[in-house]
Design a protein around this motif. Structure first.
Motif, mmCIF file in Angstrom:
data_model
loop_
_atom_site.group_PDB
_atom_site.id
_atom_site.type_symbol
_atom_site.label_atom_id
_atom_site.label_comp_id
_atom_site.label_asym_id
_atom_site.label_seq_id
_atom_site.Cartn_x
_atom_site.Cartn_y
_atom_site.Cartn_z
ATOM 1 N N GLY A 64 -14.840 5.494 70.839
ATOM 2 C CA GLY A 64 -14.279 6.779 71.197
ATOM 3 C C GLY A 64 -12.789 6.771 71.481
ATOM 4 O O GLY A 64 -12.227 7.789 71.854
ATOM 5 N N GLN A 65 -12.134 5.626 71.282
ATOM 6 C CA GLN A 65 -10.690 5.574 71.504
ATOM 7 C C GLN A 65 -9.925 6.256 70.381
ATOM 8 O O GLN A 65 -8.807 6.718 70.572
ATOM 9 N N ILE A 66 -10.520 6.297 69.211
ATOM 10 C CA ILE A 66 -9.950 6.961 68.042
ATOM 11 C C ILE A 66 -11.024 7.883 67.487
ATOM 12 O O ILE A 66 -12.213 7.612 67.590
ATOM 13 N N HIS A 67 -10.595 8.981 66.890
ATOM 14 C CA HIS A 67 -11.516 9.894 66.218
ATOM 15 C C HIS A 67 -11.075 10.011 64.769
ATOM 16 O O HIS A 67 -9.905 9.829 64.444
ATOM 17 N N HIS A 68 -12.033 10.303 63.928
ATOM 18 C CA HIS A 68 -11.778 10.300 62.488
ATOM 19 C C HIS A 68 -12.374 11.559 61.874
ATOM 20 O O HIS A 68 -13.582 11.779 61.958
ATOM 21 N N PHE A 69 -11.534 12.407 61.287
ATOM 22 C CA PHE A 69 -11.997 13.558 60.527
ATOM 23 C C PHE A 69 -12.207 13.087 59.100
ATOM 24 O O PHE A 69 -11.370 12.386 58.534
ATOM 25 N N SER A 70 -13.326 13.488 58.497
ATOM 26 C CA SER A 70 -13.610 13.027 57.147
ATOM 27 C C SER A 70 -14.379 14.068 56.342
ATOM 28 O O SER A 70 -15.267 14.732 56.856
ATOM 29 N N VAL A 71 -13.990 14.203 55.083
ATOM 30 C CA VAL A 71 -14.742 14.971 54.087
ATOM 31 C C VAL A 71 -15.035 13.975 52.973
ATOM 32 O O VAL A 71 -14.115 13.352 52.440
ATOM 33 N N GLN A 72 -16.325 13.809 52.638
ATOM 34 C CA GLN A 72 -16.693 12.752 51.714
ATOM 35 C C GLN A 72 -17.455 13.238 50.495
ATOM 36 O O GLN A 72 -18.300 12.527 49.959
ATOM 37 N N ASN A 73 -17.157 14.442 50.055
ATOM 38 C CA ASN A 73 -17.754 14.914 48.808
ATOM 39 C C ASN A 73 -16.691 15.661 48.018
ATOM 40 O O ASN A 73 -15.762 16.237 48.587
ATOM 41 N N ALA A 74 -16.814 15.621 46.714
ATOM 42 C CA ALA A 74 -15.778 16.165 45.833
ATOM 43 C C ALA A 74 -15.524 17.646 46.091
ATOM 44 O O ALA A 74 -14.370 18.079 46.148
ATOM 45 N N LYS A 75 -16.576 18.426 46.270
ATOM 46 C CA LYS A 75 -16.395 19.858 46.483
ATOM 47 C C LYS A 75 -15.642 20.126 47.787
ATOM 48 O O LYS A 75 -14.732 20.957 47.838
ATOM 49 N N GLY A 76 -15.994 19.431 48.846
ATOM 50 C CA GLY A 76 -15.327 19.611 50.133
ATOM 51 C C GLY A 76 -13.873 19.185 50.091
ATOM 52 O O GLY A 76 -12.993 19.882 50.608
ATOM 53 N N VAL A 77 -13.606 18.040 49.468
ATOM 54 C CA VAL A 77 -12.229 17.558 49.342
ATOM 55 C C VAL A 77 -11.417 18.562 48.525
ATOM 56 O O VAL A 77 -10.292 18.917 48.892
ATOM 57 N N ASP A 78 -11.991 19.028 47.443
ATOM 58 C CA ASP A 78 -11.312 20.008 46.594
ATOM 59 C C ASP A 78 -10.985 21.282 47.373
ATOM 60 O O ASP A 78 -9.885 21.825 47.266
ATOM 61 N N THR A 79 -11.921 21.749 48.192
ATOM 62 C CA THR A 79 -11.707 22.960 48.978
ATOM 63 C C THR A 79 -10.586 22.768 49.997
ATOM 64 O O THR A 79 -9.692 23.612 50.121
ATOM 65 N N VAL A 80 -10.617 21.656 50.723
ATOM 66 C CA VAL A 80 -9.573 21.400 51.724
ATOM 67 C C VAL A 80 -8.214 21.285 51.046
ATOM 68 O O VAL A 80 -7.228 21.881 51.497
ATOM 69 N N LEU A 81 -8.143 20.546 49.947
ATOM 70 C CA LEU A 81 -6.864 20.396 49.253
ATOM 71 C C LEU A 81 -6.355 21.729 48.700
ATOM 72 O O LEU A 81 -5.157 22.000 48.735
ATOM 73 N N THR A 82 -7.254 22.553 48.220
ATOM 74 C CA THR A 82 -6.856 23.867 47.717
ATOM 75 C C THR A 82 -6.237 24.706 48.837
ATOM 76 O O THR A 82 -5.224 25.378 48.627
ATOM 77 N N LEU A 83 -6.824 24.656 50.011
ATOM 78 C CA LEU A 83 -6.288 25.410 51.146
ATOM 79 C C LEU A 83 -4.909 24.906 51.567
ATOM 80 O O LEU A 83 -4.018 25.683 51.892
ATOM 81 N N LEU A 84 -4.735 23.590 51.563
ATOM 82 C CA LEU A 84 -3.494 22.987 52.058
ATOM 83 C C LEU A 84 -2.403 22.887 51.000
ATOM 84 O O LEU A 84 -1.217 22.749 51.339
ATOM 85 N N TRP A 85 -2.767 22.925 49.730
ATOM 86 C CA TRP A 85 -1.868 22.625 48.605
ATOM 87 C C TRP A 85 -0.492 23.297 48.683
ATOM 88 O O TRP A 85 0.520 22.623 48.482
ATOM 89 N N PRO A 86 -0.414 24.606 48.970
ATOM 90 C CA PRO A 86 0.913 25.243 48.962
ATOM 91 C C PRO A 86 1.881 24.663 49.994
ATOM 92 O O PRO A 86 3.089 24.822 49.866
ATOM 93 N N TYR A 87 1.364 23.985 50.997
ATOM 94 C CA TYR A 87 2.188 23.500 52.102
ATOM 95 C C TYR A 87 2.367 21.978 52.115
ATOM 96 O O TYR A 87 3.104 21.459 52.948
#
Length: 103
Positions: A64-87
């Motif tokens: 619990g000293q570190i926390h890790h956010f993770s998306v481990q499927n192609a559709k989820g990664v694609d969605t997150v990147l699409t949202l963040l891409w312009p920035y």
């Protein structure tokens, strides 16, 4: 989602996150897309997760000293990147493209 939160999330990801390919767990050697962000403060990851529409999971690491956010499927990664891409910075866009994502 507010545009300012997406811009914040992209800056946070630029500084702390990564996009890449992880080994699959099946018997066939495959690479699975993964987007991850390690962070000491879970609250920052919760804000990031909320900014990207609640996608992904947050895991405690190292007792619990570190926390890790993770998306481990192609559709989820694609969605997150699409949202963040312009920035995202050019570096993070290149990293995503190297992992096989094209926008």
């Amino acid at each position: 989602m507010l545009e300012t939160e997406l811009a914040w999330a992209a800056g946070f990801f630029d500084g702390e996150g990564t996009t890449g390919l992880a080994k699959g767990t099946d018997s066939i050697i495959r690479r699975k897309p993964r987007l991850s962000v390690p962070q000491k403060h879970r609250e920052c990851l919760e804000r990031f997760q909320k900014a990207v529409g609640g996608l992904g999971k947050i895991y405690p690491v190292n007792h619990g000293q570190i926390h890790h956010f993770s998306v481990q499927n192609a559709k989820g990664v694609d969605t997150v990147l699409t949202l963040l891409w312009p920035y995202l910075s050019c570096h993070k866009k290149q990293q995503a493209e190297n992992a096989g994502f094209k926008f």
